[in-house]
Scaffold this active site. Structure first.
Site, PDB file in Angstrom:
ATOM      1  N   TYR A 104      48.618  37.524  33.293  1.00 22.66           N
ATOM      2  CA  TYR A 104      49.137  35.629  33.538  1.00 22.66           C
ATOM      3  C   TYR A 104      49.455  34.618  32.131  1.00 22.66           C
ATOM      4  CZ  TYR A 104      44.587  36.974  36.654  1.00 22.66           C
ATOM      5  OH  TYR A 104      43.843  37.544  37.819  1.00 22.66           O
ATOM      6  N   CYS A 107      47.406  33.394  30.332  1.00 24.91           N
ATOM      7  CA  CYS A 107      46.512  33.527  29.348  1.00 24.91           C
ATOM      8  C   CYS A 107      46.082  33.893  27.943  1.00 24.91           C
ATOM      9  CB  CYS A 107      46.139  34.826  30.669  1.00 24.91           C
ATOM     10  SG  CYS A 107      44.573  35.964  30.021  1.00 24.91           S
ATOM     11  N   PHE A 109      44.066  35.316  26.358  1.00 28.70           N
ATOM     12  CA  PHE A 109      43.557  36.504  25.764  1.00 28.70           C
ATOM     13  C   PHE A 109      45.047  37.260  25.448  1.00 28.70           C
ATOM     14  CE2 PHE A 109      40.056  35.140  27.159  1.00 28.70           C
ATOM     15  CZ  PHE A 109      39.317  34.431  25.956  1.00 28.70           C
ATOM     16  N   CYS A 110      46.130  37.338  26.685  1.00 30.22           N
ATOM     17  CA  CYS A 110      46.853  38.233  26.765  1.00 30.22           C
ATOM     18  C   CYS A 110      48.116  37.947  25.773  1.00 30.22           C
ATOM     19  CB  CYS A 110      47.607  37.815  28.086  1.00 30.22           C
ATOM     20  SG  CYS A 110      46.567  37.952  30.101  1.00 30.22           S
TER      21      CYS A 110
END
Length: 325
Positions: A104, A107, A109-110
């Site tokens: 995403y 996001c 974490f991405c």
């Protein structure tokens, strides 16, 4: 005023009685991405059905639909320092033919993984996952993002992915030292938890955040339109629960404190890693990148000392290594 009233109306519909409330929050949290992009929900079907009932709209249509540039004013390092800090191309021991990140866009974490890939000059492709249908990752038994495929090998969990890639790039290196590991874990255990209460702090900030999320995410026009307002309404109230869950009394104060805590950890160094960024530097930078265009990010840089470090990281990490198709 009409926009605030509209949010309130949607919020009342979303938070109505019955057993659908939890499903709504979980599903909208997935669409919100910022706070739950590493979490999955088994109740993903509840949200469009319940919201359709609340708003009196056809289920199939809604099921498909819902689920300022930042100026970091700080002195940049010299070009020579940036060149020294920037990693050289990957070692010949790690030359993957294809790296694909399922993500995403908003996001955190991405974005941790992208910061690592960009800094290490590892070319990668992006597959933007629709947070409602998740059709792009139906091939995988793992239903969360990020997912990284390296020459067909599936990797999951942002911290595990980064650690594995680091060891492949640096096979002769030892594991991160105690200081680096402490702050690398601090990102997941603390920093990310102060983001959602800040970006959804008010109705206007919630709309600002969802405008970014729906504009950069994989949404159809109808999904983008409905998710922006329904999602902003829901996440405004969900953020209040997150605030309570993580014992946050003042959202901005918590964000500023986290930024100052990080700057203190640097102890006057350009980076936690010294002359060049280490994994902790990249993790902090990565999770902060999605808020750089938002009011919360502007406030953070204006009211804390983090701007100089962030500007230095931005220049050092450099342009994305993403392969655009």
């Amino acid at each position: 005023m009409r926009r605030v009233n509209g949010l309130a109306t949607l919020s009342r519909a979303l938070s109505g009685g019955g057993g659908g409330g939890g499903g709504v929050e979980k599903r909208l949290a997935q669409a919100a991405l910022m706070s739950t992009c590493s979490s999955s929900s088994s109740n993903s079907h509840i949200f469009p059905q319940k919201l359709a009932e609340r708003l009196g709209l056809p289920r199939p249509s809604l099921a498909r639909s819902v689920s300022g540039t930042m100026l970091f004013s700080a002195a940049a390092s010299s070009l020579a320092q940036e060149a020294h800090a920037k990693e050289k191309p990957p070692s010949e021991k790690f030359l993957p033919k294809e790296v694909v990140l399922y993500q995403y866009e908003a996001c955190p974490f991405c974005n941790k993984i992208k910061a690592f890939l960009d800094y290490n000059n590892i070319p990668y492709k992006i597959v933007e996952v629709n947070p409602i249908s998740k059709k792009e990752i139906k091939w995988s038994d793992y239903k969360k993002v990020p997912i990284l495929k390296v020459d067909g090998e599936q990797m999951v969990d942002s911290s595990d992915i980064i650690n594995k890639l680091f060891l492949r790039i640096n096979p002769d290196s030892s594991i991160p030292n105690e200081e680096e590991n402490k702050w690398f874990e601090w990102v997941d255990n603390h920093l990310v938890h102060v983001l959602s209460p800040n970006i959804y702090r008010s109705t206007s900030e919630a709309l600002e955040s969802f405008d970014y999320i729906t504009t950069h995410g994989n949404f159809s026009f109808t999904e983008r339109l409905v998710a922006k307002y329904a999602g902003a309404a829901a996440m405004y109230f969900v953020s209040k629960k997150l605030k309570k869950k993580h014992n946050i009394t003042d959202e901005r104060a918590a964000l500023y404190e986290a930024a100052e805590t990080w700057v203190d950890a640097l102890k006057g160094r350009h980076y936690l890693g010294g002359s060049k960024p280490n994994l902790a530097d990249l993790a902090v930078f990565g999770v902060l990148r999605p808020i750089r265009y938002l009011t919360s990010g502007k406030d953070m840089v204006e009211h804390t000392r983090i701007g100089e470090w962030y500007s230095r990281m931005e220049n050092t990490v450099g342009k994305p290594a993403r392969i655009k198709e």
